[in-house]
Design a protein around this motif. Structure first.
Motif, PDB file in Angstrom:
ATOM      1  N   GLN A   1       0.896   6.259   6.639  1.00 52.38           N
ATOM      2  CA  GLN A   1       0.299   5.150   5.896  1.00 52.38           C
ATOM      3  C   GLN A   1       0.422   3.844   6.677  1.00 52.38           C
ATOM      4  O   GLN A   1      -0.551   3.101   6.843  1.00 52.38           O
ATOM      5  CB  GLN A   1       0.993   5.008   4.543  1.00 52.38           C
ATOM      6  CG  GLN A   1       0.573   3.781   3.745  1.00 52.38           C
ATOM      7  CD  GLN A   1      -0.825   3.905   3.186  1.00 52.38           C
ATOM      8  OE1 GLN A   1      -1.081   4.753   2.348  1.00 52.38           O
ATOM      9  NE2 GLN A   1      -1.732   3.055   3.640  1.00 52.38           N
TER      10      GLN A   1
ATOM     11  N   GLY B   1      -6.686   8.756  10.442  1.00 53.58           N
ATOM     12  CA  GLY B   1      -6.228   7.383  10.276  1.00 53.58           C
ATOM     13  C   GLY B   1      -6.746   6.471  11.373  1.00 53.58           C
ATOM     14  O   GLY B   1      -7.119   5.324  11.115  1.00 53.58           O
TER      15      GLY B   1
ATOM     16  N   SER C   1      -5.742   6.878  -5.747  1.00 52.78           N
ATOM     17  CA  SER C   1      -5.682   6.362  -4.376  1.00 52.78           C
ATOM     18  C   SER C   1      -7.065   5.892  -3.927  1.00 52.78           C
ATOM     19  O   SER C   1      -7.202   4.838  -3.291  1.00 52.78           O
ATOM     20  CB  SER C   1      -5.155   7.438  -3.423  1.00 52.78           C
ATOM     21  OG  SER C   1      -3.818   7.768  -3.708  1.00 52.78           O
TER      22      SER C   1
ATOM     23  N   THR D   1       0.815  -1.224   0.000  1.00 51.72           N
ATOM     24  CA  THR D   1       0.000   0.000   0.000  1.00 51.72           C
ATOM     25  C   THR D   1       0.847   1.271   0.000  1.00 51.72           C
ATOM     26  O   THR D   1       0.307   2.366  -0.113  1.00 51.72           O
ATOM     27  CB  THR D   1      -0.921   0.044   1.241  1.00 51.72           C
ATOM     28  OG1 THR D   1      -0.111   0.194   2.425  1.00 51.72           O
ATOM     29  CG2 THR D   1      -1.761  -1.221   1.353  1.00 51.72           C
ATOM     30  N   LEU D   2       2.160   1.141   0.126  1.00 51.56           N
ATOM     31  CA  LEU D   2       3.014   2.323   0.262  1.00 51.56           C
ATOM     32  C   LEU D   2       3.000   3.257  -0.952  1.00 51.56           C
ATOM     33  O   LEU D   2       3.262   4.458  -0.799  1.00 51.56           O
ATOM     34  CB  LEU D   2       4.443   1.914   0.611  1.00 51.56           C
ATOM     35  CG  LEU D   2       4.596   1.246   1.988  1.00 51.56           C
ATOM     36  CD1 LEU D   2       6.059   0.984   2.297  1.00 51.56           C
ATOM     37  CD2 LEU D   2       3.955   2.082   3.090  1.00 51.56           C
TER      38      LEU D   2
ATOM     39  N   VAL E   1      -9.805   9.097   1.907  1.00 53.42           N
ATOM     40  CA  VAL E   1      -8.655   8.775   1.064  1.00 53.42           C
ATOM     41  C   VAL E   1      -8.452   9.859   0.010  1.00 53.42           C
ATOM     42  O   VAL E   1      -7.325  10.299  -0.251  1.00 53.42           O
ATOM     43  CB  VAL E   1      -8.834   7.392   0.408  1.00 53.42           C
ATOM     44  CG1 VAL E   1      -7.758   7.140  -0.647  1.00 53.42           C
ATOM     45  CG2 VAL E   1      -8.795   6.298   1.464  1.00 53.42           C
TER      46      VAL E   1
ATOM     47  N   PHE F   1      -4.992  11.376   0.979  1.00 47.56           N
ATOM     48  CA  PHE F   1      -3.966  10.726   0.154  1.00 47.56           C
ATOM     49  C   PHE F   1      -3.881  11.348  -1.239  1.00 47.56           C
ATOM     50  O   PHE F   1      -3.181  10.830  -2.096  1.00 47.56           O
ATOM     51  CB  PHE F   1      -4.234   9.222   0.057  1.00 47.56           C
ATOM     52  CG  PHE F   1      -3.911   8.496   1.326  1.00 47.56           C
ATOM     53  CD1 PHE F   1      -2.640   8.014   1.564  1.00 47.56           C
ATOM     54  CD2 PHE F   1      -4.883   8.313   2.299  1.00 47.56           C
ATOM     55  CE1 PHE F   1      -2.332   7.361   2.737  1.00 47.56           C
ATOM     56  CE2 PHE F   1      -4.587   7.658   3.486  1.00 47.56           C
ATOM     57  CZ  PHE F   1      -3.313   7.183   3.711  1.00 47.56           C
TER      58      PHE F   1
ATOM     59  N   GLY G   1       1.046   6.200  -0.262  1.00 50.31           N
ATOM     60  CA  GLY G   1       1.644   7.218   0.589  1.00 50.31           C
ATOM     61  C   GLY G   1       2.721   8.021  -0.102  1.00 50.31           C
ATOM     62  O   GLY G   1       2.859   9.223   0.129  1.00 50.31           O
TER      63      GLY G   1
ATOM     64  N   SER H   1      -4.485  14.285  10.073  1.00 47.26           N
ATOM     65  CA  SER H   1      -4.173  13.071   9.310  1.00 47.26           C
ATOM     66  C   SER H   1      -4.081  11.867  10.238  1.00 47.26           C
ATOM     67  O   SER H   1      -4.614  10.789   9.926  1.00 47.26           O
ATOM     68  CB  SER H   1      -2.852  13.244   8.552  1.00 47.26           C
ATOM     69  OG  SER H   1      -2.950  14.247   7.570  1.00 47.26           O
TER      70      SER H   1
ATOM     71  N   THR I   1      -1.704   3.832   9.818  1.00 50.42           N
ATOM     72  CA  THR I   1      -3.111   3.602   9.469  1.00 50.42           C
ATOM     73  C   THR I   1      -3.359   2.136   9.153  1.00 50.42           C
ATOM     74  O   THR I   1      -4.416   1.585   9.498  1.00 50.42           O
ATOM     75  CB  THR I   1      -3.510   4.492   8.281  1.00 50.42           C
ATOM     76  OG1 THR I   1      -3.310   5.860   8.637  1.00 50.42           O
ATOM     77  CG2 THR I   1      -4.972   4.287   7.911  1.00 50.42           C
ATOM     78  N   ASN I   2      -2.394   1.480   8.499  1.00 50.36           N
ATOM     79  CA  ASN I   2      -2.530   0.046   8.221  1.00 50.36           C
ATOM     80  C   ASN I   2      -2.603  -0.755   9.515  1.00 50.36           C
ATOM     81  O   ASN I   2      -3.422  -1.674   9.649  1.00 50.36           O
ATOM     82  CB  ASN I   2      -1.354  -0.444   7.374  1.00 50.36           C
ATOM     83  CG  ASN I   2      -1.399   0.075   5.954  1.00 50.36           C
ATOM     84  OD1 ASN I   2      -2.434   0.532   5.479  1.00 50.36           O
ATOM     85  ND2 ASN I   2      -0.277   0.026   5.266  1.00 50.36           N
TER      86      ASN I   2
END
Length: 318
Positions: free
Chosen positions: A59, A134, A204, A22-23, A154, A158, A26, A130, A62-63
């Motif tokens: 990012q 998240g 995104s 998922t990076l 998002v 993002f 970000g 942010s 948030t994951n």
């Protein structure tokens, strides 16, 4: 949901929790913000690097938050078709995932101290909101990701915020505003930065749409009302098409501006990849097809952003 493997190493489990795939979501907006800064003659390498590190930490944090809160709220079930979640799969204890979330956000705050010093109140508001966004995406008593607002989050954070914020922390160093400006100094956030943020915002968000289309049935059963659950498959595919389409319309519009010219069309080189993954999203709803599609949307996002940044910067470099 993919079955947790008892033999998975701790290192691999933490990588699964951090979700490195998922990076691109970000890093891609930061790349675009840097490209536009080069074009406008306000590139500053230290703020750019700090913005990238901060974005990636948020990012990952948030994951971790999503992995933890989805598990404790019962949204991740055995029927889920997505990638293995380490909390729900029993690979890492919930309290350790929560601690990792807090630690990662704390590192983002450390990086953010420098950005706040040069960017002032605007960056302080952006950074804190942010992190809060998240956490509240799946956490708290009223997680907005369960109420159809994840797509908006998002798109804003993002895309719009990440690109314009990256541009701003570079431009403000040329504005002679001193440390911790209380507002936006003149000429540090042009309209072109907002326009240039739209492709990253769209792609995104398209990532999230694919994720939520794949999980629509299990999310509905778990009471997680994502926008895909609320809209259904057909409307979600229309949303996906509009978001991806916007990413390719914006470069065409900028190419009509003499300041950018034909270089702005560079992202169109990634269009075949977008069309290929689009065909899958239009036809399939199962994890077998949409898990690889998620990765290809991420590749499209990163390729588009690299090409866009190069196209934006080219007139100033050549």
């Amino acid at each position: 949901m993919a079955t947790a493997d008892a033999d998975v190493s701790k290192t691999k489990a933490w990588l699964m929790a951090a979700r490195p795939q998922t990076l691109p979501a970000g890093s891609a907006p930061v790349v675009v913000g840097v490209g536009l800064a080069v074009h406008d003659g306000v590139f500053a390498w230290l703020p750019a690097v700090a913005a990238l590190v901060g974005a990636l930490l948020i990012q990952v944090g948030t994951n971790f938050a999503n992995d933890y809160y989805d598990a404790v709220k019962g949204a991740d079930t055995e029927d889920r078709e997505g990638f293995t979640r380490v909390t729900a799969g029993g690979l890492i204890p919930p309290e350790r995932v929560k601690l990792a979330m807090v630690a990662t956000y704390a590192l983002a705050v450390v990086v953010g101290v420098y950005l706040v010093a040069i960017g002032g109140v605007p960056i302080l508001v952006v950074g804190l909101s942010s992190i809060l966004a998240g956490v509240l995406y799946t956490g708290g008593p009223y997680p907005y990701g369960y109420r159809g607002l994840g797509d908006l989050f998002v798109f804003v954070y993002f895309g719009l915020v990440a690109v314009t914020g990256t541009y701003y922390v570079q431009a403000v160093t040329f504005a002679d505003a001193g440390l911790f400006p209380l507002g936006l100094p003149a000429d540090t956030l042009p309209l072109t930065a907002v326009v240039a943020s739209l492709p990253a915002a769209g792609l995104s968000t398209a990532l999230l749409v694919v994720n939520n289309v794949r999980d629509r049935e299990t999310d509905a059963e778990a009471g997680k009302r994502t926008l895909a659950v609320m809209l259904g498959y057909r409307a979600s595919r229309v949303e996906f098409s509009l978001l991806v389409g916007m990413a390719y319309v914006v470069p065409v519009l900028l190419a009509l501006d003499d300041r950018f010219g034909l270089w702005a069309l560079a992202p169109l080189l990634s269009l075949p990849l977008a069309l290929s993954v689009g065909r899958t999203v239009m036809r399939r709803t199962d994890g077998e097809a949409l898990n690889p599609a998620l990765e290809r949307v991420g590749q499209t996002l990163f390729a588009h952003s690299l090409l866009f940044a190069a196209g934006l910067a080219a007139p100033a470099l050549l």
